[in-house]
Design an enzyme around this catalytic site. Structure first.
Site, mmCIF file in Angstrom:
data_model
loop_
_atom_site.group_PDB
_atom_site.id
_atom_site.type_symbol
_atom_site.label_atom_id
_atom_site.label_comp_id
_atom_site.label_asym_id
_atom_site.label_seq_id
_atom_site.Cartn_x
_atom_site.Cartn_y
_atom_site.Cartn_z
ATOM 1 N N CYS A 17 -32.399 -35.058 26.122
ATOM 2 C CA CYS A 17 -33.600 -35.005 26.952
ATOM 3 C C CYS A 17 -33.519 -36.097 28.018
ATOM 4 O O CYS A 17 -32.785 -37.067 27.880
ATOM 5 C CB CYS A 17 -34.902 -35.232 26.197
ATOM 6 S SG CYS A 17 -35.051 -34.263 24.706
ATOM 7 N N ARG A 49 -29.518 -33.229 31.107
ATOM 8 C CA ARG A 49 -29.747 -33.724 29.750
ATOM 9 C C ARG A 49 -30.499 -32.724 28.877
ATOM 10 O O ARG A 49 -30.737 -32.973 27.697
ATOM 11 C CB ARG A 49 -30.535 -35.031 29.806
ATOM 12 C CG ARG A 49 -29.883 -36.093 30.656
ATOM 13 C CD ARG A 49 -30.750 -37.314 30.722
ATOM 14 N NE ARG A 49 -30.726 -38.039 29.474
ATOM 15 C CZ ARG A 49 -29.883 -38.997 29.164
ATOM 16 N NH1 ARG A 49 -28.980 -39.368 30.051
ATOM 17 N NH2 ARG A 49 -29.918 -39.596 28.005
ATOM 18 N N TRP A 79 -34.292 -31.081 25.516
ATOM 19 C CA TRP A 79 -33.284 -30.324 24.765
ATOM 20 C C TRP A 79 -33.740 -30.446 23.315
ATOM 21 O O TRP A 79 -33.714 -31.534 22.736
ATOM 22 C CB TRP A 79 -31.901 -30.924 24.948
ATOM 23 C CG TRP A 79 -30.812 -30.122 24.313
ATOM 24 C CD1 TRP A 79 -30.198 -29.012 24.828
ATOM 25 C CD2 TRP A 79 -30.195 -30.374 23.043
ATOM 26 N NE1 TRP A 79 -29.241 -28.557 23.942
ATOM 27 C CE2 TRP A 79 -29.225 -29.366 22.847
ATOM 28 C CE3 TRP A 79 -30.374 -31.332 22.044
ATOM 29 C CZ2 TRP A 79 -28.425 -29.300 21.704
ATOM 30 C CZ3 TRP A 79 -29.592 -31.256 20.913
ATOM 31 C CH2 TRP A 79 -28.627 -30.252 20.755
ATOM 32 N N ASN A 87 -36.704 -39.577 24.272
ATOM 33 C CA ASN A 87 -35.362 -39.012 24.256
ATOM 34 C C ASN A 87 -34.666 -39.559 23.022
ATOM 35 O O ASN A 87 -34.613 -40.769 22.845
ATOM 36 C CB ASN A 87 -34.628 -39.452 25.533
ATOM 37 C CG ASN A 87 -33.131 -39.330 25.410
ATOM 38 O OD1 ASN A 87 -32.630 -38.419 24.753
ATOM 39 N ND2 ASN A 87 -32.403 -40.250 26.034
ATOM 40 N N GLY A 88 -34.166 -38.678 22.147
ATOM 41 C CA GLY A 88 -33.473 -39.149 20.951
ATOM 42 C C GLY A 88 -34.076 -38.538 19.700
ATOM 43 O O GLY A 88 -34.843 -37.579 19.762
ATOM 44 N N GLU A 142 -9.218 -25.486 25.246
ATOM 45 C CA GLU A 142 -10.186 -25.668 26.336
ATOM 46 C C GLU A 142 -10.565 -24.314 26.943
ATOM 47 O O GLU A 142 -11.731 -24.068 27.268
ATOM 48 C CB GLU A 142 -9.588 -26.619 27.393
ATOM 49 C CG GLU A 142 -10.321 -26.712 28.719
ATOM 50 C CD GLU A 142 -11.727 -27.292 28.617
ATOM 51 O OE1 GLU A 142 -12.163 -27.655 27.520
ATOM 52 O OE2 GLU A 142 -12.407 -27.345 29.660
ATOM 53 N N LYS A 189 -14.349 -22.920 27.130
ATOM 54 C CA LYS A 189 -14.992 -22.522 28.396
ATOM 55 C C LYS A 189 -15.591 -21.134 28.268
ATOM 56 O O LYS A 189 -16.734 -20.904 28.671
ATOM 57 C CB LYS A 189 -13.985 -22.505 29.556
ATOM 58 C CG LYS A 189 -13.561 -23.814 30.139
ATOM 59 C CD LYS A 189 -14.592 -24.527 30.962
ATOM 60 C CE LYS A 189 -15.447 -25.433 30.126
ATOM 61 N NZ LYS A 189 -14.909 -26.698 29.733
ATOM 62 N N GLU A 249 -18.707 -20.989 25.825
ATOM 63 C CA GLU A 249 -19.942 -21.682 26.187
ATOM 64 C C GLU A 249 -20.690 -21.023 27.347
ATOM 65 O O GLU A 249 -21.912 -21.130 27.417
ATOM 66 C CB GLU A 249 -19.726 -23.177 26.419
ATOM 67 C CG GLU A 249 -19.016 -23.595 27.683
ATOM 68 C CD GLU A 249 -18.952 -25.113 27.835
ATOM 69 O OE1 GLU A 249 -17.981 -25.585 28.418
ATOM 70 O OE2 GLU A 249 -19.868 -25.830 27.392
ATOM 71 N N HIS A 278 0.287 -17.752 10.433
ATOM 72 C CA HIS A 278 -0.188 -18.327 9.171
ATOM 73 C C HIS A 278 -1.630 -17.914 8.875
ATOM 74 O O HIS A 278 -2.314 -18.560 8.092
ATOM 75 C CB HIS A 278 -0.043 -19.852 9.217
ATOM 76 C CG HIS A 278 1.382 -20.281 9.380
ATOM 77 N ND1 HIS A 278 2.304 -20.179 8.369
ATOM 78 C CD2 HIS A 278 2.061 -20.743 10.462
ATOM 79 C CE1 HIS A 278 3.488 -20.596 8.798
ATOM 80 N NE2 HIS A 278 3.368 -20.936 10.085
ATOM 81 N N LYS A 289 -25.903 -30.938 29.439
ATOM 82 C CA LYS A 289 -24.729 -31.564 30.046
ATOM 83 C C LYS A 289 -24.335 -32.845 29.310
ATOM 84 O O LYS A 289 -23.167 -33.138 29.145
ATOM 85 C CB LYS A 289 -25.041 -31.859 31.516
ATOM 86 C CG LYS A 289 -23.880 -32.448 32.285
ATOM 87 C CD LYS A 289 -22.790 -31.424 32.498
ATOM 88 C CE LYS A 289 -21.569 -32.015 33.169
ATOM 89 N NZ LYS A 289 -20.375 -31.186 32.912
HETATM 90 O O1 M6R Z 1 -19.980 -36.323 28.835
HETATM 91 P P1 M6R Z 1 -18.870 -36.103 27.863
HETATM 92 O O2 M6R Z 1 -17.564 -35.881 28.535
HETATM 93 O O3 M6R Z 1 -18.780 -37.174 26.809
HETATM 94 O O4 M6R Z 1 -19.232 -34.744 27.127
HETATM 95 C C1 M6R Z 1 -18.458 -34.276 26.061
HETATM 96 C C2 M6R Z 1 -18.802 -32.851 25.748
HETATM 97 O O5 M6R Z 1 -20.150 -32.716 25.415
HETATM 98 C C3 M6R Z 1 -18.491 -31.913 26.927
HETATM 99 O O6 M6R Z 1 -17.161 -32.005 27.323
HETATM 100 C C4 M6R Z 1 -18.797 -30.454 26.536
HETATM 101 O O7 M6R Z 1 -17.913 -30.030 25.545
HETATM 102 C C5 M6R Z 1 -18.728 -29.554 27.765
HETATM 103 N N1 M6R Z 1 -19.906 -28.738 27.834
HETATM 104 C C6 M6R Z 1 -17.573 -28.624 27.755
HETATM 105 O O8 M6R Z 1 -17.532 -27.822 28.871
#
Ligand code: M6R
Length: 606
Positions: free
Chosen positions: A2, A27, A74, A98-99, A479, A483, A486, A502, A601
Site C-alpha cells: 500500500c 504499491r 493492496w 501500510n504494512g 523469467e 512474465k 503474471e 524426470h 509493483k
Molecule cells: O522491486 P523488486 O525488484 O525487489 O521486486 C521483486 C519482485 O516483486 C518483482 O520482480 C516481481 O516478481 C515482478 N512483478 C516480476 O515481473
C-alpha cells in the site's frame, strides 16, 4: 504493501492527495481513499478499484479540508472492498496504514471484549480504535499514538489526523518506509519521495522505530525510546514529472522498448569504453579477496541473480549461494564473516529482500545491492550500491529493470574474475565488447515485434505453456514463464530442459506450447535433443535461437531467429522475446497489462 500520503496544506488538499497517490499506485491499486479535517469534522471518501473511481467520487462529493491523508491499497486483511478501504476512522481519529499488524487477532479480541464496534475486517481499523481508547483516557494525540505504537507488532508505516486538531499529523515508521517533505508553510509525508516530488524536493527519511509530529511549522521526531532525534534533510532527485506512456499503449511496451537505451546507459556507468574494461564505482569491498557470495532477491530480480550465479561461478570461480529472499531470511544460513552478500531489487523496498539483508548485516557480511531506486531502503542500508539506470519502471511486470540488473551483474562478474586473476585483460576486453553490442542486438529484436504478435494469438488459447532453457538461459526460461503468467494469467512453468524427462514431460501433448530458449552456444546440441523429446510427444515448439529454425531437427510451431551474440550476453538478449511473447499475449487477451490482478509493483509486506 500500500501507499500512504499526508498533507498539512494551506489550501484544500484532496486533489493533491490524489495526485500523490497516483505516483504510489505501484504499491497497490485495489482500492483507495482520502480523508480530511474540516471545521472540527473528520470526513472521508473511499472507492473500490483504481484511483479513477476515487476521483469520480471526489468530483461528486468533494472534500475541502486543508489537512488530510490518503491511501492506495493492496489488500492483506480483508477483501478489496470499499468498506475495507482506508482511511479508517473512529469519531476522533483517522488513520492510513501500510504494512501488517501481526498481533491483529489478539488486539481484535481485546477491543471486541471491551465493547469496540468494528466495521471492517482490516488490521488498520484496530489502530484507530487503540488510539481512540488512549484519547478517551485523557491523553493528548502524541501520547495516545506513542502508547498505541507500543502495542503494535509487525512492519508498518502509519499516519494519523485528529478531529480536534487542524494543524497536526502524526506518523510512524516501523519497517515500512516513510518520507517527510518540507514545503512553504506546508508539510507532507509519503511512502516515498516520488509521491511528494510535485510538491517538494526537500525530504527527510524517518528511521526504523521513529515517530514524528508534523505541524505546518515543522517536524519533531522521536525514536523508539522516545528520545528526540534529528534526521538529516536532503534534496531528493525524485522527478516531479509524472512518467507517461509516450507513444505506447502500455507502460510495459514503453519499458520494453526503452531497453536498448537504458541498458546502454547502465553499461556506460560501469565500462571504460576507451580501454574495453570494467570500471566499478568506488566499492568499499575488495573483490580480489571474495571467497563466497550469497545472493538473495525476489521474483524477476531473483532470476537475474540466478544468471549471475552462473557468471560468478564459471567466470570468476567464486561459489555462490542464492535463494529467494523469503526463504533465505529464515534459513539461518551460516555465513563466513566478511563474505560478500548481494541483494537485487528494482524498488529497493521489497520486504523479504530487506529482511534478508538485515540478517546478513547481523552475520557480519559486506553488503552490496543492485537497485533501481537510489533513495530506497535497500540502497540506504548497503555498504556499496551498484545502481541500475533503468529510470522509473511503472509496469508491474518487470522488464527493463531485469536487463539492467543483468548488465550490472555481468560487469560485476567480469570485474571479480579480473580482480581474482582468473581472466586476463584480453578476455575482459572480449566480454566488455560483447556487452557493448547488447543494445544494438536489442534494437534489432524490437524491430521484429510483428513475429510475437502473430504468435500471441496461438498462445492465448493455451491453458498451460512450458518454457525450457539450459545453463545461463535456464533462468531466462523461468523469467519467461513468470512474465506470461503474471500478465496473461495463463499457467506457465519454466524448466531446465534436461530436467524435463524426470517428470514434467508427462505434461506434454498437442495442446501444450513449449517455448525453447536455445542460443547456439555450447549447450545447443543438448537443448536440441530435449526439443526432439518434446516434439516426439506432440509438444508444439516455439524455437527461439540464433540458429536457423531447421536446426531444431523437428517440425516447430514457430521459429524466432535472433541475432548471433556472444554466449556470455545471451540472457540479456533472450529476455526480450520472453517479454514480447507475454506482452502481446496479454494484450490480445485484453488483460490489464500494466496493473495485473492481485499484484503490486513493490511488495513491502512478507
Ligand atoms: O522491486 P523488486 O525488484 O525487489 O521486486 C521483486 C519482485 O516483486 C518483482 O520482480 C516481481 O516478481 C515482478 N512483478 C516480476 O515481473
Amino acid at each position: 504493501m500500500c501507499g500512504i500520503v499526508g498533507i498539512l496544506g494551506t489550501e484544500p488538499v484532496a486533489g493533491k492527495l490524489v495526485d500523490a497517490l497516483k505516483r504510489l499506485e505501484y504499491r497497490g491499486y485495489d482500492s483507495a481513499g482520502v480523508a480530511t479535517v474540516e471545521n472540527g469534522t473528520l470526513d472521508r471518501r473511499r472507492a473500490q478499484g483504481k484511483l479513477q473511481n476515487l476521483e469520480a467520487r471526489l468530483a461528486s462529493e468533494p472534500l475541502h479540508g486543508r489537512l488530510g491523508i490518503g491511501h492506495t491499497r493492496w489488500a492483506t486483511h480483508g477483501a478489496p472492498t470499499e468498506t475495507n478501504a482506508h482511511p479508517h476512522m473512529t469519531d476522533g481519529v483517522c488513520v492510513v496504514h501500510n504494512g501488517i499488524i501481526e498481533n491483529f487477532k489478539e488486539l481484535r479480541a481485546e477491543l471486541l471484549g471491551q465493547g469496540a464496534v468494528l466495521s471492517t475486517d482490516t488490521d488498520t481499523e484496530l489502530i484507530a480504535h487503540l488510539v481512540t481508547r488512549e484519547l478517551n483516557q485523557g491523553h493528548d494525540p502524541a501520547i495516545a499514538v506513542q502508547h498505541t505504537l507500543r502495542q503494535l507488532e509487525g512492519a508498518f508505516a502509519v499516519a494519523f489526523i485528529f478531529r480536534d486538531h487542524d494543524n497536526l499529523m502524526i506518523a510512524a515508521r516501523q519497517g515500512s518506509p516513510l518520507a517527510i517533505g518540507f514545503g512553504d508553510g506546508e508539510m507532507y509525508l509519503g511512502s516515498d519521495a516520488i509521491a511528494l516530488a510535485p510538491f517538494t524536493d526537500t525530504i527527510s527519511y524517518l528511521e526504523d522505530g521513529d515517530w514524528a509530529v508534523l505541524t505546518r511549522e515543522g517536524l519533531a521526531v522521536r525514536n523508539r525510546d522516545g528520545e528526540s532525534v534529528v534526521r538529516p534533510i536532503q534534496k531528493s532527485v525524485a522527478s516531479a514529472l509524472m512518467v507517461d506512456k509516450g507513444n505506447h499503449r502500455h507502460f510495459m511496451a514503453k519499458e520494453i522498448h526503452e531497453q536498448p537505451e537504458v541498458v546502454a546507459h547502465t553499461l556506460a556507468n560501469y565500462i571504460d569504453f576507451a580501454n574495453s574494461r570494467i570500471l566499478l564505482p568506488d566499492m568499499p569491498i575488495d573483490l580480489a579477496s571474495v571467497k563466497r557470495i550469497s545472493i538473495s532477491a525476489c521474483g524477476t530480480a531473483y532470476y537475474a541473480g540466478l544468471v549471475a550465479k552462473y557468471w560468478f561461478e564459471r567466470l570468476a570461480r567464486v561459489p555462490v549461494e542464492i535463494d529467494v529472499a523469503s526463504e533465505f531470511r529464515y534459513r539461518e544460513i551460516p555465513l563466513e564473516p566478511g563474505s560478500l552478500s548481494l541483494f537485487i531489487s528494482q524498488s529497493g523496498e521489497t520486504a523479504d529482500t530487506l529482511a534478508a539483508m538485515r540478517y546478513c548485516r547481523g552475520e557480519d557480511q559486506r553488503i552490496a545491492s543492485i537497485v533501481n531506486v537510489r533513495e530506497s531502503s535497500i540502497a540506504r542500508e548497503s555498504d556499496a550500491v551498484l545502481p541500475t539506470l533503468a529510470g522509473p519502471e511503472i509496469g508491474v511486470a518487470s522488464t527493463k529493470a531485469f536487463t539492467c540488473q543483468l548488465s550490472v551483474l555481468g560487469c560485476l562478474a567480469i570485474a571479480t574474475a579480473r580482480a581474482r586473476g582468473i581472466i586476463d585483460a584480453r578476455k575482459e576486453a572480449e566480454l566488455v565488447t560483447a556487452l557493448t553490442e547488447v543494445p544494438r542486438h536489442m534494437s534489432a529484436i524490437l524491430r521484429d515485434e510483428g513475429d510475437y504478435e502473430a504468435l500471441s494469438h496461438t498462445l492465448s488459447k493455451a491453458r498451460d505453456v512450458l518454457y525450457l532453457g539450459r545453463g545461463l538461459n535456464y533462468p531466462v526460461a523461468l523469467e519467461g514463464a513468470l512474465k506470461l503468467k503474471e500478465i496473461s494469467y495463463i499457467h506457465a512453468e519454466g524448466y531446465a530442459a534436461g530436467e524435463l524427462k524426470h517428470g514434467p514431460i508427462a505434461l506434454i501433448d498437442e495442446s501444450v506450447p513449449v517455448v525453447v530458449v536455445a542460443p547456439n552456444d555450447e549447450m545447443f546440441e543438448k537443448v536440441v535433443s530435449n526439443v526432439q523429446e518434446v516434439a516426439a510427444r506432440g509438444g508444439q515448439i516455439v524455437f527461439i535461437s540464433d540458429a536457423a529454425e531447421d536446426a531444431a531437427g523437428c517440425d516447430v510451431m514457430a521459429g524466432i531467429q535472433l541475432p548471433e551474440t556472444h554466449p556470455f550476453t545471451t540472457p540479456l538478449i533472450y529476455a526480450l522475446p520472453m517479454q514480447l511473447i507475454a506482452y502481446h499475449t496479454a494484450v490480445f487477451m485484453g488483460t490489464d497489462v500494466d496493473q495485473p490482478r492481485n499484484l503490486a509493483k513493490s511488495v513491502t509486506v512478507e
